[in-house]
Design an enzyme around this catalytic site. Sequence first.
Site, PDB file in Angstrom:
ATOM      1  N   LYS A  28       0.839  -1.216   0.000  1.00  0.00           N
ATOM      2  CA  LYS A  28       0.000   0.000   0.000  1.00  0.00           C
ATOM      3  C   LYS A  28       0.867   1.256   0.000  1.00  0.00           C
ATOM      4  O   LYS A  28       0.604   2.189  -0.746  1.00  0.00           O
ATOM      5  CB  LYS A  28      -0.918  -0.036   1.233  1.00  0.00           C
ATOM      6  CG  LYS A  28      -1.863   1.145   1.326  1.00  0.00           C
ATOM      7  CD  LYS A  28      -3.156   0.771   2.025  1.00  0.00           C
ATOM      8  CE  LYS A  28      -2.981   0.513   3.506  1.00  0.00           C
ATOM      9  NZ  LYS A  28      -2.815   1.761   4.285  1.00  0.00           N
ATOM     10  N   ARG A  33       2.831   5.965  -3.271  1.00  0.00           N
ATOM     11  CA  ARG A  33       3.990   6.764  -3.693  1.00  0.00           C
ATOM     12  C   ARG A  33       4.222   6.656  -5.193  1.00  0.00           C
ATOM     13  O   ARG A  33       4.648   7.624  -5.834  1.00  0.00           O
ATOM     14  CB  ARG A  33       5.233   6.314  -2.916  1.00  0.00           C
ATOM     15  CG  ARG A  33       5.205   6.789  -1.445  1.00  0.00           C
ATOM     16  CD  ARG A  33       6.119   5.951  -0.587  1.00  0.00           C
ATOM     17  NE  ARG A  33       6.282   6.440   0.780  1.00  0.00           N
ATOM     18  CZ  ARG A  33       5.396   6.245   1.776  1.00  0.00           C
ATOM     19  NH1 ARG A  33       4.271   5.587   1.548  1.00  0.00           N
ATOM     20  NH2 ARG A  33       5.642   6.710   2.987  1.00  0.00           N
ATOM     21  N   GLY A 101      -4.890   7.949   5.746  1.00  0.00           N
ATOM     22  CA  GLY A 101      -3.967   8.921   6.317  1.00  0.00           C
ATOM     23  C   GLY A 101      -2.755   9.109   5.424  1.00  0.00           C
ATOM     24  O   GLY A 101      -2.268  10.225   5.232  1.00  0.00           O
ATOM     25  N   SER A 174       7.242   8.891  12.186  1.00  0.00           N
ATOM     26  CA  SER A 174       6.167   8.911  11.190  1.00  0.00           C
ATOM     27  C   SER A 174       6.708   9.048   9.779  1.00  0.00           C
ATOM     28  O   SER A 174       7.231  10.098   9.389  1.00  0.00           O
ATOM     29  CB  SER A 174       5.195  10.059  11.468  1.00  0.00           C
ATOM     30  OG  SER A 174       4.275  10.143  10.386  1.00  0.00           O
ATOM     31  N   ASP A 326       2.162  -1.298  11.762  1.00  0.00           N
ATOM     32  CA  ASP A 326       0.818  -1.715  11.333  1.00  0.00           C
ATOM     33  C   ASP A 326       0.494  -3.155  11.733  1.00  0.00           C
ATOM     34  O   ASP A 326      -0.625  -3.623  11.500  1.00  0.00           O
ATOM     35  CB  ASP A 326       0.685  -1.558   9.819  1.00  0.00           C
ATOM     36  CG  ASP A 326       0.704  -0.086   9.414  1.00  0.00           C
ATOM     37  OD1 ASP A 326       0.367   0.772  10.250  1.00  0.00           O
ATOM     38  OD2 ASP A 326       1.066   0.196   8.254  1.00  0.00           O
ATOM     39  N   LYS A 353      -4.111   5.932  14.715  1.00  0.00           N
ATOM     40  CA  LYS A 353      -4.241   5.256  13.411  1.00  0.00           C
ATOM     41  C   LYS A 353      -5.709   5.315  12.975  1.00  0.00           C
ATOM     42  O   LYS A 353      -6.474   6.146  13.453  1.00  0.00           O
ATOM     43  CB  LYS A 353      -3.738   3.814  13.525  1.00  0.00           C
ATOM     44  CG  LYS A 353      -2.251   3.718  13.814  1.00  0.00           C
ATOM     45  CD  LYS A 353      -1.431   4.225  12.669  1.00  0.00           C
ATOM     46  CE  LYS A 353       0.054   4.198  12.974  1.00  0.00           C
ATOM     47  NZ  LYS A 353       0.824   4.890  11.943  1.00  0.00           N
ATOM     48  N   ARG A 357      -5.918   1.985  18.082  1.00  0.00           N
ATOM     49  CA  ARG A 357      -5.749   0.526  17.942  1.00  0.00           C
ATOM     50  C   ARG A 357      -5.443  -0.163  19.268  1.00  0.00           C
ATOM     51  O   ARG A 357      -5.761  -1.345  19.423  1.00  0.00           O
ATOM     52  CB  ARG A 357      -4.653   0.210  16.909  1.00  0.00           C
ATOM     53  CG  ARG A 357      -5.132   0.454  15.512  1.00  0.00           C
ATOM     54  CD  ARG A 357      -4.130   0.090  14.439  1.00  0.00           C
ATOM     55  NE  ARG A 357      -4.787   0.169  13.142  1.00  0.00           N
ATOM     56  CZ  ARG A 357      -4.162   0.297  11.976  1.00  0.00           C
ATOM     57  NH1 ARG A 357      -2.844   0.343  11.941  1.00  0.00           N
ATOM     58  NH2 ARG A 357      -4.848   0.356  10.852  1.00  0.00           N
ATOM     59  N   ARG A 402      -7.474  -3.106   9.836  1.00  0.00           N
ATOM     60  CA  ARG A 402      -6.554  -4.066  10.482  1.00  0.00           C
ATOM     61  C   ARG A 402      -7.162  -4.662  11.754  1.00  0.00           C
ATOM     62  O   ARG A 402      -6.858  -5.800  12.116  1.00  0.00           O
ATOM     63  CB  ARG A 402      -5.208  -3.409  10.755  1.00  0.00           C
ATOM     64  CG  ARG A 402      -4.526  -2.956   9.467  1.00  0.00           C
ATOM     65  CD  ARG A 402      -3.039  -2.751   9.606  1.00  0.00           C
ATOM     66  NE  ARG A 402      -2.567  -1.894   8.531  1.00  0.00           N
ATOM     67  CZ  ARG A 402      -2.293  -2.289   7.285  1.00  0.00           C
ATOM     68  NH1 ARG A 402      -2.424  -3.556   6.950  1.00  0.00           N
ATOM     69  NH2 ARG A 402      -1.878  -1.437   6.372  1.00  0.00           N
TER      70      ARG A 402
HETATM   71  C1  S3P Z   1       2.650   4.725   6.215  1.00  0.00           C
HETATM   72  C2  S3P Z   1       3.225   5.087   7.402  1.00  0.00           C
HETATM   73  C3  S3P Z   1       2.719   4.645   8.710  1.00  0.00           C
HETATM   74  C4  S3P Z   1       1.772   3.469   8.588  1.00  0.00           C
HETATM   75  C5  S3P Z   1       0.786   3.642   7.472  1.00  0.00           C
HETATM   76  C6  S3P Z   1       1.504   3.807   6.156  1.00  0.00           C
HETATM   77  C7  S3P Z   1       3.233   5.239   4.962  1.00  0.00           C
HETATM   78  O1  S3P Z   1       2.024   5.713   9.322  1.00  0.00           O
HETATM   79  O2  S3P Z   1       1.090   3.257   9.805  1.00  0.00           O
HETATM   80  O3  S3P Z   1      -0.074   2.516   7.379  1.00  0.00           O
HETATM   81  O4  S3P Z   1       2.925   4.699   3.883  1.00  0.00           O
HETATM   82  O5  S3P Z   1       4.022   6.191   5.034  1.00  0.00           O
HETATM   83  P1  S3P Z   1       2.817   6.863  10.139  1.00  0.00           P
HETATM   84  O6  S3P Z   1       3.790   7.456   9.247  1.00  0.00           O
HETATM   85  O7  S3P Z   1       1.741   7.823  10.557  1.00  0.00           O
HETATM   86  O8  S3P Z   1       3.432   6.159  11.295  1.00  0.00           O
END
Ligand code: S3P
Length: 449
Positions: A28, A33, A101, A174, A326, A353, A357, A402
């Site tokens: 994902k 990206r 997110g 993050s 995750d 999240k 969670r 999840r």
């Molecule tokens: C992700 C970063 C993580 C992850 C999300 C995907 C990403 O979140 O939990 O499922 O693709 O950059 P955070 O960057 O908020 O930790």
Amino acid sequence: MSGHGPAIPMTARKSAPLRGTAQIPGDKSISHRALILGALSVGETHVTGLLEGQDVLDTARAMRAFGAEVIQNGPGDWTVHGVGVGGFREPDCVIDCGNSGTGVRLIMGAMATTDITATFTGDASLNKRPMGRVTDPLALFGAQAVGRRGGRLPMTVIGAQDPVPARYHVPMPSAQVKSAVLLAGLNAPGQTVVIESEPTRDHSERMLRGFGAEITVEDTDEGRVITLTGQPELRGQNVAVPRDPSSAAFPVCAALMVQDSDILVPGVSQNPTRNGIFTTLQEMGADLVMENPRIEGGEPVADLRVRFSALKGVDVPPERAASMIDEYPILSALAATAEGVTTMRGVKELRVKESDRLDAMARGLEACGVRVSETEDSLTVHGMGAGGVPGGATVQTHLDHRIAMAFLCLGLTTQKPVTIDDASPIATSFPAFEGLMADLGGQITRDNT
Ligand code: S3P
């Protein structure tokens, strides 16, 4: 897609051994990206193995709204004709990132240094999540944001007219914040520097380099220092998306829980910023073998052979959290079937999240008869041993894919069935989950059919 359809309750029941091969969909993080960098490049980007979960489809739609041409050629096979760095046009509609997110935060970053304005929204889960963690650093580039109280969506971002580069030490682990800053840095002149105290997933850094950006990464006493030279000409690429280790974790853990299971999960990414779950499973005593390690699409991958195992509880250290962030929902479910206590520390990011969670897992496990305790930053699960979890509960999943998948996996091995109130969010990240688990022999049924 901010509206969800009707809730889809599902029930998982004690199952015969899981057997067969689990073909996991594309990663994902890398899928989002690939579309965004494709949209910011000149020329054609060809993506194979793209995850066609709702989260990524929402990002594809958003890239079209910013002016890129995004075409689906066939299953998982997509072409993006980009507009180049700084070439985004102002969308004439609200950008709806659904449940994602990653989608909203990366896209905010990508548009924040272009002289356009965009309004973002999401579903009931996303509209509760904090966006200040992204809009604060984007302000350093000259962007402005107005949202709801507490920095929540819906939110309008006004891109900087004359962006300046930024230097930013990300205050929480993050990858989304790091990536938003890097994407904003693309259209700022000079060097943008992002520092992270703990390494998080590095797909943005790898892919930016692959698309032709000048980017360096240095491990220093301050942390990992990433320096990006602004205003490169990104060039369209071929991207082969590896299979998602976070999705793979569900059938892998299900096989470890269901007596006598033996499954193969081919071609799963083993990127060291993502593989903490596999280390943890091996520490718990899992019979998990990485076969045929190789490089595919620029990422290390391996075929996972997983057999049912008698597991023991472990302490998962805080420094591993970012590399398996995750996977804590499914690990918590698995820990309930191990002998002894599992404590997961340094995990407060789980509270922001798709749901809180830690709370969602704690309440669901308690409903299934498992003893748990939580602090703001940790979760402890008292394992009941293989086949020892009572089950017989309906669990609230809070629009969190999840949480939904974790309890459906647990229900394959509990004494009484486990029902979840709503499986519909599973489509955001793993639309094939239901069919894939059924093919392995998992007894998961829709309650309203
Ligand atoms: C992700 C970063 C993580 C992850 C999300 C995907 C990403 O979140 O939990 O499922 O693709 O950059 P955070 O960057 O908020 O930790």
